[in-house]
Design a protein around this motif. Structure first.
Motif, PDB file in Angstrom:
ATOM      1  N   ASP A  73      -8.384   0.088  16.582  1.00 38.05           N
ATOM      2  CA  ASP A  73      -8.815  -1.240  16.164  1.00 38.05           C
ATOM      3  C   ASP A  73      -8.727  -1.297  14.640  1.00 38.05           C
ATOM      4  OD1 ASP A  73     -10.650  -3.724  17.158  1.00 38.05           O
ATOM      5  OD2 ASP A  73     -11.341  -3.045  15.188  1.00 38.05           O
ATOM      6  N   ASP A  74      -8.524  -2.487  14.101  1.00 39.53           N
ATOM      7  CA  ASP A  74      -8.400  -2.600  12.637  1.00 39.53           C
ATOM      8  C   ASP A  74      -9.662  -2.129  11.916  1.00 39.53           C
ATOM      9  OD1 ASP A  74      -5.904  -3.469  13.129  1.00 39.53           O
ATOM     10  OD2 ASP A  74      -6.182  -5.526  12.415  1.00 39.53           O
ATOM     11  N   LYS A  75     -10.824  -2.331  12.559  1.00 38.06           N
ATOM     12  CA  LYS A  75     -12.077  -1.900  11.907  1.00 38.06           C
ATOM     13  C   LYS A  75     -12.131  -0.372  11.807  1.00 38.06           C
ATOM     14  CE  LYS A  75     -14.828  -5.569  13.932  1.00 38.06           C
ATOM     15  NZ  LYS A  75     -14.537  -5.497  15.342  1.00 38.06           N
ATOM     16  N   ILE A  76     -11.555   0.295  12.799  1.00 40.81           N
ATOM     17  CA  ILE A  76     -11.518   1.768  12.763  1.00 40.81           C
ATOM     18  C   ILE A  76     -10.556   2.227  11.663  1.00 40.81           C
ATOM     19  CG2 ILE A  76     -11.041   3.866  14.083  1.00 40.81           C
ATOM     20  CD1 ILE A  76     -11.650   2.268  16.649  1.00 40.81           C
ATOM     21  N   ILE A  77      -9.419   1.533  11.567  1.00 39.12           N
ATOM     22  CA  ILE A  77      -8.441   1.882  10.524  1.00 39.12           C
ATOM     23  C   ILE A  77      -9.087   1.703   9.144  1.00 39.12           C
ATOM     24  CG2 ILE A  77      -6.191   1.294   9.517  1.00 39.12           C
ATOM     25  CD1 ILE A  77      -5.307   0.367  12.338  1.00 39.12           C
ATOM     26  N   GLU A  78      -9.823   0.607   8.975  1.00 37.83           N
ATOM     27  CA  GLU A  78     -10.526   0.360   7.699  1.00 37.83           C
ATOM     28  C   GLU A  78     -11.544   1.468   7.409  1.00 37.83           C
ATOM     29  OE1 GLU A  78     -12.411  -3.542   7.608  1.00 37.83           O
ATOM     30  OE2 GLU A  78     -10.452  -4.410   8.134  1.00 37.83           O
ATOM     31  N   ALA A  79     -12.303   1.837   8.448  1.00 41.21           N
ATOM     32  CA  ALA A  79     -13.318   2.882   8.255  1.00 41.21           C
ATOM     33  C   ALA A  79     -12.655   4.193   7.834  1.00 41.21           C
ATOM     34  CB  ALA A  79     -14.121   3.082   9.541  1.00 41.21           C
ATOM     35  N   SER A  80     -11.481   4.457   8.383  1.00 42.29           N
ATOM     36  CA  SER A  80     -10.760   5.681   8.054  1.00 42.29           C
ATOM     37  C   SER A  80     -10.289   5.646   6.598  1.00 42.29           C
ATOM     38  CB  SER A  80      -9.577   5.841   9.006  1.00 42.29           C
ATOM     39  OG  SER A  80      -8.746   6.878   8.593  1.00 42.29           O
TER      40      SER A  80
END
Ligand SMILES: [Zn+2]
Length: 451
Positions: A73-80
């Motif tokens: 998910d884009d939110k996971i990519i951002e968190a990474s």
């Protein structure tokens, strides 16, 4: 057979539950996107559908319950990008924390916990099928579902396709034919996670995973699909669109159940208001009191908006202490008819809890109380940990004493006044042996802390 009735969002009415196969019930609930801690609002559907799962297992021979894990998910990519941690490190960590925290609320693990990244092949197959059937199109590395190709788009949310298209005219991304079209697949840049597909390297849109997983694990049509009210549109509407258009109009689920919103102290939960409470921090604040959090969540009917407060946990804790005291030395017998009836009536947990309180009035009902509470995921723990004398004071990590222990504290005070040090120490040692530390404060009061 005893019938269950369910409020079905699809028809906006309460309906008698008729399973596709009474020998095997299939239900699916949308699960977490794993990149941070779940807040208490996220715990509401978990506890609600866990209670439904328990009831279904009581009433039917076999139930398969699936809850997905969104690990792309884009939110996971951002968190990474923010933390510098690898995506898999983040998703594995928060999946584990999620399961532990929900386990502390006595929510059973679903039978199937499909992870999105393990179903990319199925998602690509579903998208290809939708393209070949004329419901989806490729545009600029994206694949979009064209909602106007579906006759009954909007059946769950009651939204009208024409209004959606008209409403979305402003700022429509130029790769979309119509504003209401939604993304099934999108391109990934070289530094973003991606999979090879007929449309180039990319990743699935969020809605795609549930349709693909349901088909693979449970079949084209399932009995019950659940989730929070906020998922009705667009997420569930789009799940229906994808699955129905791929399966010649077959229903994705016959019953759609949605739980209401949860506010905290009367306000919507948000990070800016500072009332964003995670289950994890609540469990740290109230160690071993997940069951009280669960009971607090079940005191309102699942469909209604509910308010959550620390006071509600304390109330629930006191109630559980009373119940544990009654069932302490009893074996469970059978659930009470009145509790079963309340739960079968669209999961009326407030009524069921009222019935549990009725049972708790007479110790003769202890076995029935225990068996009935089990249906709500309550009274599972060790009764010793629920001595009515150890009610945690909200937030303080200290104890408010009631009953026998409160009397003991008064007696210790008297002993000290009378300079009977042996007696005072004896009472202190009694608390000590039960893991409770008495602290004499300069102002003459005594507080109790957990060691
Ligand atoms: Zn879903």
């Amino acid at each position: 057979m005893n019938t269950i009735s369910i409020y079905n969002t699809l028809i906006n009415d309460k309906d008698v539950f008729i399973p596709i196969d009474p020998n095997h019930i299939k239900m699916y609930v949308c699960g977490p996107t794993v990149y941070n801690y779940a807040h208490v609002g996220n715990a509401r559907p978990v506890v609600v559908f866990d209670t439904l799962y328990r009831l279904l297992k009581h009433d039917y021979a076999k139930v398969t319950y699936a809850r997905n894990i969104t690990d792309i998910d884009d939110k996971i990519i951002e968190a990474s990008l923010e933390t510098g941690e690898d995506i898999s490190v983040i998703t594995e960590k928060y999946t584990r924390i999620y399961e532990e925290d929900m386990g502390a609320l006595n929510a059973e693990l679903p039978d199937i916990k499909p992870k999105a990244t393990e179903y990319v092949g199925e998602m690509i197959a579903l998208i290809s099928d939708l393209v070949s059937k004329g419901h989806a199109y490729e545009s600029d590395g994206h694949v979009l579902f064209q909602v106007s190709t579906m006759d009954d788009y909007g059946e769950l949310s009651g939204k009208d396709v024409k209004d959606l298209i008209a409403g979305a005219r402003v700022n429509v991304a130029d790769y979309k034919r119509e504003g209401a079209d939604f993304v099934l697949w999108k391109p990934s840049t070289p530094d973003q996670p991606g999979w090879d597909s007929p449309w180039g390297r990319g990743r699935p849109g969020w809605h795609t995973e549930c349709s693909a997983m349901i088909k693979k694990e449970l079949g084209e049509t399932i009995d019950i699909h659940g989730g929070g009210q906020d998922l009705i549109f667009p997420h569930h509407e789009n799940e229906i669109a994808q699955s129905k258009c791929s399966h010649d109009g077959a229903n994705l689920a016959n019953y759609w159940m949605h739980n209401g919103y949860l506010t905290v102290n009367g306000e919507k939960m948000s990070k800016s208001l500072g009332n964003f409470i995670t289950v994890h921090e609540l469990l740290e604040e109230y160690p071993n009191r997940g069951e009280a959090i669960r009971l607090a969540l079940l005191t309102s009917h699942y469909k209604q908006p509910a308010d959550f407060s620390r006071e509600a946990i304390t109330q629930a804790e006191k109630q559980l202490c009373r119940w544990y005291k009654i069932v302490r030395n009893s074996e469970e017998t059978k659930p009470a008819k009145a509790v079963l009836e309340a739960l079968r009536d669209d999961l009326n947990t407030p009524k069921a809890i009222m019935e549990l309180n009725q049972l708790a009035k007479d110790s003769k009902n202890a076995g029935e109380l225990k068996a009935s509470a089990k249906l709500l995921g309550l009274l599972f723990g060790n009764a010793k940990n629920w001595d009515s004398t150890h009610v945690l004071k909200a937030g303080a990590g200290k104890f408010e004493l009631t009953g026998h222990d409160a009397d003991l504290l008064v007696r210790r005070k008297e002993a000290k006044v009378n300079k009977n040090w042996a007696k005072a120490d004896e009472i202190r040692d009694d608390f000590d042996s039960r893991g409770l530390k008495l602290v004499d404060n300069p102002d003459g009061t005594t507080s109790v802390e957990k060691k």
